[in-house]
Scaffold this active site. Structure first.
Site, mmCIF file in Angstrom:
data_model
loop_
_atom_site.group_PDB
_atom_site.id
_atom_site.type_symbol
_atom_site.label_atom_id
_atom_site.label_comp_id
_atom_site.label_asym_id
_atom_site.label_seq_id
_atom_site.Cartn_x
_atom_site.Cartn_y
_atom_site.Cartn_z
ATOM 1 N N MET A 59 40.484 33.986 32.361
ATOM 2 C CA MET A 59 40.682 35.407 32.078
ATOM 3 C C MET A 59 41.119 36.127 33.367
ATOM 4 S SD MET A 59 37.991 36.358 29.109
ATOM 5 C CE MET A 59 36.524 36.563 30.078
ATOM 6 N N GLY A 65 36.244 28.626 42.151
ATOM 7 C CA GLY A 65 35.943 27.748 41.008
ATOM 8 C C GLY A 65 37.199 27.480 40.194
ATOM 9 N N HIS A 66 37.986 28.530 39.936
ATOM 10 C CA HIS A 66 39.249 28.357 39.218
ATOM 11 C C HIS A 66 40.223 27.505 40.045
ATOM 12 C CE1 HIS A 66 38.003 32.433 37.512
ATOM 13 N NE2 HIS A 66 38.069 31.671 36.438
ATOM 14 N N GLN A 96 29.950 26.796 26.668
ATOM 15 C CA GLN A 96 31.373 26.927 26.320
ATOM 16 C C GLN A 96 32.056 25.558 26.375
ATOM 17 O OE1 GLN A 96 34.147 30.143 27.682
ATOM 18 N NE2 GLN A 96 34.693 28.676 29.263
ATOM 19 N N VAL A 104 31.232 25.692 41.196
ATOM 20 C CA VAL A 104 31.473 25.938 42.623
ATOM 21 C C VAL A 104 30.576 27.093 43.050
ATOM 22 C CG1 VAL A 104 33.197 26.581 44.361
ATOM 23 C CG2 VAL A 104 33.836 25.082 42.464
ATOM 24 N N SER A 119 31.652 33.478 40.053
ATOM 25 C CA SER A 119 31.972 34.085 38.767
ATOM 26 C C SER A 119 32.786 35.345 39.038
ATOM 27 C CB SER A 119 30.669 34.461 38.046
ATOM 28 O OG SER A 119 30.922 35.406 37.031
ATOM 29 N N SER A 120 33.745 35.616 38.161
ATOM 30 C CA SER A 120 34.533 36.853 38.332
ATOM 31 C C SER A 120 33.605 38.057 38.246
ATOM 32 C CB SER A 120 35.604 36.942 37.255
ATOM 33 O OG SER A 120 36.401 35.784 37.284
ATOM 34 N N ARG A 121 32.522 37.935 37.482
ATOM 35 C CA ARG A 121 31.606 39.069 37.293
ATOM 36 C C ARG A 121 30.742 39.352 38.529
ATOM 37 N NH1 ARG A 121 31.647 37.160 31.584
ATOM 38 N NH2 ARG A 121 32.423 38.915 30.346
HETATM 39 O O1 PAF Z 1 35.848 30.865 30.633
HETATM 40 C C1 PAF Z 1 36.728 31.716 30.408
HETATM 41 O O2 PAF Z 1 37.330 32.286 31.329
HETATM 42 C C2 PAF Z 1 37.079 32.081 28.979
HETATM 43 O O3 PAF Z 1 35.956 32.051 28.173
HETATM 44 C C3 PAF Z 1 38.212 31.212 28.385
HETATM 45 C C4 PAF Z 1 37.817 29.742 28.298
HETATM 46 C C5 PAF Z 1 39.458 31.346 29.249
HETATM 47 C C6 PAF Z 1 38.537 31.690 26.981
HETATM 48 O O4 PAF Z 1 38.937 33.019 26.953
#
Ligand code: PAF
Length: 292
Positions: free
Chosen positions: A33, A39-40, A156, A179, A188-190
């Site tokens: 998102m 982490g990404h 998830q 990470v 986390s982005s949050r």
């Molecule tokens: O983990 C996330 O960023 C979201 O839940 C995902 C997997 C991109 C789905 O919108």
């Protein structure tokens, strides 16, 4: 200067993918998102190694946010995301609009009967329906050979593995370790919502997991005892409000009474207004130290 395109049109994206797949090229997908962090970047670097073409999706999926959640203020920074993506060797960023993904008249959703109910499913009803739906749509649009997700969002990941098997989607799902910042906070982005005091308080999640890992390693197998110790640590943090502390089977996510190496400990804790999650598999231990 390496090339990296941003595609927003679904049709254009599908044409791109069909052409490459037709020519026998493999695709790695990292769905996000946006507001990327290390982490990404770790998912992207692994994706780069595993296929000919690396696609990053950036889409703040409205269907996975409940009423009163942070859809409207979810952090964004496309310019920074582009730099991280380029650095990780991304070929294409797919950033569709919500109206392309969910046009008027849209009415098809993916629901999982069991895995979406415990843990985060209890406090966020409908969340995993939104996640399962968007991820299925992205798999259909992008036809990846392999897709990468972080273990921080453990439930998830379990849901995505299950739906891929149940719906016979020919994609390999790769889960990558959480990470952490150097002090243990899961990225986390949050985390960007946290004030300085809340950022310090947020360490209670990783400290709680570390404490449980230490107690388990010392021979404590009672879920009740492990849970109580963790609750006590979290209750001592003034900024923290616990949503859940669960110990469950790592595959089914069903609660267990006796801890084992296959037990997942998962937490959701509000720090101020920010909801944070973290988890560990007891048998794998925890990277940070806390004394039992
Ligand atoms: O983990 C996330 O960023 C979201 O839940 C995902 C997997 C991109 C789905 O919108």
């Amino acid at each position: 200067m390496p090339e990296m395109d941003i595609i927003t049109s679904l049709k254009q994206m599908q044409e791109y993918v069909l052409k490459r797949r037709g020519a026998g090229r493999t695709i790695a997908l990292v769905p996000t998102m946006g507001f990327l962090h290390e982490g990404h970047a770790a998912l992207l670097r692994e994706g780069r190694k595993r296929a000919d073409i690396l696609i990053l999706t950036i889409f703040i999926n409205p269907t996975q946010f409940g009423i009163g959640e942070d859809l409207g203020k979810y952090p964004r920074n496309m310019e920074r995301d582009k730099v991280i993506a380029l650095d990780a060797g991304v070929d294409i960023i797919f950033a569709p609009t919500a109206s392309e993904m969910y046009p008027e008249g849209y009415q098809t959703y993916v629901n999982l009967d069991e895995l979406s109910h415990p843990l985060c499913g209890t406090g966020r009803p409908g969340h995993f329906r939104g996640v399962a739906t968007v991820v299925s749509k992205l798999f259909n649009i992008l036809q990846p050979n392999v897709a990468f997700f972080g273990e921080k969002d453990y439930q998830q990941l379990a849901i995505i593995r299950r739906l891929t098997a149940d719906l016979n989607i020919p994609v390999e799902i790769v889960g990558m370790p959480t990470v952490r910042e150097s002090d243990g906070l899961a990225m986390s982005s949050r985390n960007s919502y946290l004030s300085a005091e809340e950022r310090t308080a947020a360490l209670c999640l990783s400290r709680a997991l570390s404490l449980a890992a230490d107690c388990y390693r010392s021979g404590e197998l009672s879920v009740q005892v492990l849970r109580d110790k963790v609750m006590k640590l979290l209750d001592n943090e003034a900024y923290a409000a616990v949503e859940y502390v669960e110990l469950c089977d790592r595959e089914t996510l069903e609660s267990v009474e006796q801890a084992s190496d296959e037990t997942l400990m998962a937490l959701a804790v509000r720090i101020g207004k920010t909801r944070l999650i973290d988890n560990m598999i007891l048998g794998k231990g925890f990277p940070c130290k806390e004394r039992c």
